[in-house]
Write a protein that holds these residues in place. Structure first.
Motif, PDB file in Angstrom:
ATOM      1  N   LYS A  60      45.346 -85.258 -12.616  1.00  0.00           N
ATOM      2  CA  LYS A  60      44.596 -84.682 -13.781  1.00  0.00           C
ATOM      3  C   LYS A  60      46.050 -83.709 -14.317  1.00  0.00           C
ATOM      4  O   LYS A  60      46.377 -83.003 -13.549  1.00  0.00           O
ATOM      5  CB  LYS A  60      43.488 -83.682 -13.330  1.00  0.00           C
ATOM      6  CG  LYS A  60      43.066 -82.855 -14.513  1.00  0.00           C
ATOM      7  CD  LYS A  60      41.814 -81.824 -14.109  1.00  0.00           C
ATOM      8  CE  LYS A  60      41.468 -80.946 -15.254  1.00  0.00           C
ATOM      9  NZ  LYS A  60      40.428 -80.148 -14.930  1.00  0.00           N
ATOM     10  N   THR A  61      46.289 -83.687 -15.627  1.00  0.00           N
ATOM     11  CA  THR A  61      47.312 -82.961 -16.197  1.00  0.00           C
ATOM     12  C   THR A  61      46.463 -81.957 -17.174  1.00  0.00           C
ATOM     13  O   THR A  61      45.573 -82.392 -17.999  1.00  0.00           O
ATOM     14  CB  THR A  61      48.507 -83.773 -16.769  1.00  0.00           C
ATOM     15  OG1 THR A  61      47.955 -84.534 -17.942  1.00  0.00           O
ATOM     16  CG2 THR A  61      48.924 -84.418 -15.852  1.00  0.00           C
ATOM     17  N   ASP A  62      47.429 -80.813 -17.696  1.00  0.00           N
ATOM     18  CA  ASP A  62      46.872 -79.836 -18.433  1.00  0.00           C
ATOM     19  C   ASP A  62      47.382 -80.326 -19.726  1.00  0.00           C
ATOM     20  O   ASP A  62      48.051 -81.256 -19.882  1.00  0.00           O
ATOM     21  CB  ASP A  62      47.037 -78.368 -18.053  1.00  0.00           C
ATOM     22  CG  ASP A  62      48.485 -78.055 -17.940  1.00  0.00           C
ATOM     23  OD1 ASP A  62      49.316 -78.731 -18.355  1.00  0.00           O
ATOM     24  OD2 ASP A  62      48.909 -77.259 -17.382  1.00  0.00           O
ATOM     25  N   ALA A  63      47.361 -79.223 -20.700  1.00  0.00           N
ATOM     26  CA  ALA A  63      47.704 -79.680 -22.120  1.00  0.00           C
ATOM     27  C   ALA A  63      49.227 -79.772 -22.177  1.00  0.00           C
ATOM     28  O   ALA A  63      49.788 -80.183 -23.057  1.00  0.00           O
ATOM     29  CB  ALA A  63      47.166 -78.533 -23.049  1.00  0.00           C
ATOM     30  N   ASN A  64      49.944 -79.183 -21.372  1.00  0.00           N
ATOM     31  CA  ASN A  64      51.471 -79.005 -21.311  1.00  0.00           C
ATOM     32  C   ASN A  64      52.066 -80.027 -20.531  1.00  0.00           C
ATOM     33  O   ASN A  64      53.323 -80.209 -20.191  1.00  0.00           O
ATOM     34  CB  ASN A  64      51.888 -77.588 -20.804  1.00  0.00           C
ATOM     35  CG  ASN A  64      51.602 -76.493 -21.552  1.00  0.00           C
ATOM     36  OD1 ASN A  64      51.520 -76.656 -22.678  1.00  0.00           O
ATOM     37  ND2 ASN A  64      51.045 -75.578 -21.080  1.00  0.00           N
ATOM     38  N   GLY A  65      51.150 -81.011 -19.856  1.00  0.00           N
ATOM     39  CA  GLY A  65      51.604 -82.295 -19.119  1.00  0.00           C
ATOM     40  C   GLY A  65      51.599 -81.682 -17.489  1.00  0.00           C
ATOM     41  O   GLY A  65      52.371 -82.497 -16.637  1.00  0.00           O
ATOM     42  N   ALA A  66      51.378 -80.556 -17.038  1.00  0.00           N
ATOM     43  CA  ALA A  66      51.714 -80.038 -15.870  1.00  0.00           C
ATOM     44  C   ALA A  66      50.522 -80.636 -15.019  1.00  0.00           C
ATOM     45  O   ALA A  66      49.327 -80.646 -15.107  1.00  0.00           O
ATOM     46  CB  ALA A  66      51.524 -78.350 -15.818  1.00  0.00           C
ATOM     47  N   ILE A  67      50.871 -81.166 -13.710  1.00  0.00           N
ATOM     48  CA  ILE A  67      49.950 -81.864 -12.860  1.00  0.00           C
ATOM     49  C   ILE A  67      49.101 -80.551 -12.501  1.00  0.00           C
ATOM     50  O   ILE A  67      49.535 -79.563 -11.798  1.00  0.00           O
ATOM     51  CB  ILE A  67      50.447 -82.412 -11.788  1.00  0.00           C
ATOM     52  CG1 ILE A  67      51.226 -83.586 -12.365  1.00  0.00           C
ATOM     53  CG2 ILE A  67      49.511 -82.730 -10.758  1.00  0.00           C
ATOM     54  CD1 ILE A  67      51.894 -84.493 -11.188  1.00  0.00           C
ATOM     55  N   ARG A  68      47.667 -80.618 -12.597  1.00  0.00           N
ATOM     56  CA  ARG A  68      46.919 -79.617 -11.882  1.00  0.00           C
ATOM     57  C   ARG A  68      45.925 -79.945 -10.936  1.00  0.00           C
ATOM     58  O   ARG A  68      45.368 -79.263 -10.199  1.00  0.00           O
ATOM     59  CB  ARG A  68      45.605 -79.169 -13.155  1.00  0.00           C
ATOM     60  CG  ARG A  68      46.508 -78.565 -14.198  1.00  0.00           C
ATOM     61  CD  ARG A  68      46.895 -77.195 -13.745  1.00  0.00           C
ATOM     62  NE  ARG A  68      47.762 -76.437 -14.760  1.00  0.00           N
ATOM     63  CZ  ARG A  68      48.773 -75.760 -14.460  1.00  0.00           C
ATOM     64  NH1 ARG A  68      48.957 -75.345 -13.223  1.00  0.00           N
ATOM     65  NH2 ARG A  68      49.458 -75.116 -15.420  1.00  0.00           N
ATOM     66  N   TYR A  69      45.952 -81.484 -10.596  1.00  0.00           N
ATOM     67  CA  TYR A  69      45.034 -81.959  -9.522  1.00  0.00           C
ATOM     68  C   TYR A  69      45.883 -83.346  -9.438  1.00  0.00           C
ATOM     69  O   TYR A  69      45.820 -84.187 -10.213  1.00  0.00           O
ATOM     70  CB  TYR A  69      43.731 -81.903  -9.760  1.00  0.00           C
ATOM     71  CG  TYR A  69      42.993 -82.887  -8.630  1.00  0.00           C
ATOM     72  CD1 TYR A  69      42.704 -82.133  -7.508  1.00  0.00           C
ATOM     73  CD2 TYR A  69      42.298 -83.949  -8.701  1.00  0.00           C
ATOM     74  CE1 TYR A  69      41.879 -82.637  -6.483  1.00  0.00           C
ATOM     75  CE2 TYR A  69      41.968 -84.684  -7.679  1.00  0.00           C
ATOM     76  CZ  TYR A  69      41.405 -83.965  -6.579  1.00  0.00           C
ATOM     77  OH  TYR A  69      40.688 -84.494  -5.613  1.00  0.00           O
ATOM     78  N   GLU A  70      46.173 -83.544  -8.092  1.00  0.00           N
ATOM     79  CA  GLU A  70      46.667 -85.001  -7.737  1.00  0.00           C
ATOM     80  C   GLU A  70      45.609 -85.657  -6.384  1.00  0.00           C
ATOM     81  O   GLU A  70      45.792 -84.890  -5.314  1.00  0.00           O
ATOM     82  CB  GLU A  70      47.911 -84.906  -7.382  1.00  0.00           C
ATOM     83  CG  GLU A  70      48.580 -86.429  -7.078  1.00  0.00           C
ATOM     84  CD  GLU A  70      50.054 -86.069  -7.300  1.00  0.00           C
ATOM     85  OE1 GLU A  70      50.592 -87.572  -7.089  1.00  0.00           O
ATOM     86  OE2 GLU A  70      50.633 -85.358  -7.020  1.00  0.00           O
ATOM     87  N   ASP A  71      45.123 -86.574  -6.556  1.00  0.00           N
ATOM     88  CA  ASP A  71      44.213 -87.290  -5.495  1.00  0.00           C
ATOM     89  C   ASP A  71      44.941 -88.610  -5.373  1.00  0.00           C
ATOM     90  O   ASP A  71      44.571 -89.469  -5.834  1.00  0.00           O
ATOM     91  CB  ASP A  71      42.840 -87.317  -5.981  1.00  0.00           C
ATOM     92  CG  ASP A  71      42.049 -87.947  -4.960  1.00  0.00           C
ATOM     93  OD1 ASP A  71      42.522 -88.491  -3.912  1.00  0.00           O
ATOM     94  OD2 ASP A  71      40.873 -88.001  -5.176  1.00  0.00           O
ATOM     95  N   THR A  72      45.608 -88.698  -4.156  1.00  0.00           N
ATOM     96  CA  THR A  72      46.430 -89.955  -3.792  1.00  0.00           C
ATOM     97  C   THR A  72      45.445 -90.565  -2.622  1.00  0.00           C
ATOM     98  O   THR A  72      46.217 -90.945  -1.531  1.00  0.00           O
ATOM     99  CB  THR A  72      47.766 -89.808  -3.353  1.00  0.00           C
ATOM    100  OG1 THR A  72      47.924 -88.708  -2.148  1.00  0.00           O
ATOM    101  CG2 THR A  72      48.546 -89.211  -4.492  1.00  0.00           C
ATOM    102  N   GLY A  73      44.315 -90.381  -2.516  1.00  0.00           N
ATOM    103  CA  GLY A  73      43.293 -90.611  -1.570  1.00  0.00           C
ATOM    104  C   GLY A  73      43.128 -92.215  -1.143  1.00  0.00           C
ATOM    105  O   GLY A  73      42.466 -92.825  -0.310  1.00  0.00           O
ATOM    106  N   LYS A  74      43.959 -92.973  -2.089  1.00  0.00           N
ATOM    107  CA  LYS A  74      43.866 -94.408  -2.056  1.00  0.00           C
ATOM    108  C   LYS A  74      42.427 -94.933  -2.028  1.00  0.00           C
ATOM    109  O   LYS A  74      41.878 -95.635  -1.209  1.00  0.00           O
ATOM    110  CB  LYS A  74      44.502 -95.124  -0.881  1.00  0.00           C
ATOM    111  CG  LYS A  74      46.104 -94.805  -0.882  1.00  0.00           C
ATOM    112  CD  LYS A  74      47.075 -95.477   0.177  1.00  0.00           C
ATOM    113  CE  LYS A  74      48.356 -95.078   0.122  1.00  0.00           C
ATOM    114  NZ  LYS A  74      48.961 -95.698   1.203  1.00  0.00           N
TER     115      LYS A  74
END
Length: 122
Positions: A60-74
């Motif tokens: 999930k990224t914000d309006a500026n493209g910064a990552i706000r949430y990353e789920d790499t749970g495969k």
């Protein structure tokens, strides 16, 4: 944000990939955030009802493209290319209508199926 939680349960596969993740679906929201689903890894399925077993990641990224949430749970998904075509997540099968009724699918399951099953075009 129910859709985001559901997206986290899906994954797609293609022939072996390098470290770069393949984004197969992006959902954009009114607040300019976006959620991207990517293929983390995949393999040919050992189950005869499927063609590919896939692992999916979510960012999930914000309006500026910064990552706000990353789920790499495969999160696991399975893809069947031939009729009856479908994408499966857990015990649930989502049928894919062939040919796809829209030129630009807006459903992550259809995009996943296209990633693995649609013939490449030049």
């Amino acid at each position: 944000m129910r859709a985001i939680a559901f997206f986290a349960g899906v994954l797609v596969a293609t022939p072996s990939m390098a470290a770069e993740q393949l984004i197969f679906y992006t959902a954009n929201f009114p607040d300019a955030t976006s959620v991207q689903l990517s293929i983390l890894n995949n393999s040919v399925s050992r189950d005869g009802d499927y063609d590919f077993d896939v692992a999916i990641g979510l960012v999930k990224t914000d309006a500026n493209g910064a990552i706000r949430y990353e789920d790499t749970g495969k999160h696991r998904a399975r893809v069947r290319c031939n009729y009856p075509a479908y994408v499966s997540v857990g015990a649930r099968r989502y049928p894919i209508e062939i040919p796809l009724s829209r030129s630009a699918p807006d459903d992550w399951k259809e995009n996943l199926w296209i990633t693995f099953c649609a013939a490449p075009s030049s």
